[in-house]
Design a protein around this motif. Structure first.
Motif, PDB file in Angstrom:
ATOM      1  N   UNK A  74      -2.753 -22.087   2.968  1.00 30.79           N
ATOM      2  CA  UNK A  74      -3.352 -23.159   2.186  1.00 30.79           C
ATOM      3  C   UNK A  74      -3.020 -24.479   2.849  1.00 30.79           C
ATOM      4  N   UNK A  75      -3.907 -25.423   2.681  1.00 27.14           N
ATOM      5  CA  UNK A  75      -3.669 -26.749   3.232  1.00 27.14           C
ATOM      6  C   UNK A  75      -2.719 -27.498   2.325  1.00 27.14           C
ATOM      7  N   UNK A 110      -4.114 -39.652  16.040  1.00 31.82           N
ATOM      8  CA  UNK A 110      -4.283 -38.204  15.913  1.00 31.82           C
ATOM      9  C   UNK A 110      -3.451 -37.677  14.745  1.00 31.82           C
ATOM     10  N   UNK A 111      -2.219 -38.171  14.614  1.00 29.46           N
ATOM     11  CA  UNK A 111      -1.370 -37.736  13.497  1.00 29.46           C
ATOM     12  C   UNK A 111      -1.973 -38.158  12.157  1.00 29.46           C
ATOM     13  N   UNK A 115      -3.327 -35.634   9.165  1.00 35.54           N
ATOM     14  CA  UNK A 115      -2.962 -35.793   7.753  1.00 35.54           C
ATOM     15  C   UNK A 115      -4.227 -35.905   6.900  1.00 35.54           C
ATOM     16  N   UNK A 116      -5.244 -36.614   7.400  1.00 40.67           N
ATOM     17  CA  UNK A 116      -6.509 -36.767   6.662  1.00 40.67           C
ATOM     18  C   UNK A 116      -7.207 -35.431   6.438  1.00 40.67           C
ATOM     19  N   UNK A 120      -1.375 -31.482   7.996  1.00 40.65           N
ATOM     20  CA  UNK A 120       0.013 -31.797   7.678  1.00 40.65           C
ATOM     21  C   UNK A 120       0.039 -32.830   6.558  1.00 40.65           C
ATOM     22  N   UNK A 121       1.187 -32.931   5.896  1.00 44.27           N
ATOM     23  CA  UNK A 121       1.303 -33.870   4.784  1.00 44.27           C
ATOM     24  C   UNK A 121       1.539 -35.282   5.315  1.00 44.27           C
TER      25      UNK A 121
END
Length: 165
Positions: A74-75, A110-111, A115-116, A120-121
């Motif tokens: 899951x995202x 990119x990070x 996140x978008x 990743x959170x």
């Protein structure tokens, strides 16, 4: 065909990777890709680049295969950075890769992008951005945009970090 990771979730990317391997009739394996130096006729630069790109992507797909367990993730895929030495090594290797290919601004963007799209959170994104500040800037390559292969490699790093948790 250009793949924008934002348009797909991880299951869709996995499905496309499997379909591509089926469509390539096994050419996705490095052993099956002909070595240009052994061919009777030389390949021009474009064909050599195509073989190298196919081989690189095949390697990325193979790296992702161990993380394709039965249950879909899951995202967000990376909710927290693992707290061990091996994970820290992977984090710095990934960030150096991003810096070498896109510079500080590109790596930070990119990070933000990851996140978008919920790879990743925001907390992990913030931690990774802080790590970026501590890496030597002499290895940067400002101004280049990341390619689809670069984003796929980032997904491999995220999968590795997720597996370490």
């Amino acid at each position: 065909m250009t793949i924008n990771p934002r348009d797909y979730d991880l299951d869709e990317l996995r499905k496309m990777a499997r379909q591509r391997d089926d469509r390539d009739n096994g050419l996705a394996d490095d052993d099956d890709v002909p070595d240009p130096s052994n061919l009777d006729i030389g390949l021009d630069g474009a064909e050599e680049d195509m073989l190298a790109g196919s081989s690189f992507r095949a390697g990325l797909y193979r790296e992702l295969l161990p993380f394709l367990g039965g249950e879909p993730e899951e995202k967000p895929y990376l909710a927290a950075l693992p707290e061990n030495y091996a994970a820290e090594f992977v984090v710095f290797e990934w960030l150096e890769f991003l810096l070498m290919h896109s510079g500080y601004q590109g790596a930070d963007e990119a990070l933000d992008y990851y996140a978008d799209i919920d790879w990743l959170t925001e907390e992990v994104q913030s931690d990774l951005s802080d790590y970026l500040l501590g890496i030597d800037e002499s290895a940067t390559n400002d101004g280049n945009e990341l390619s689809v292969d670069d984003h796929m490699l980032s997904l491999v790093y995220i999968a590795k970090l997720t597996a370490m948790d």
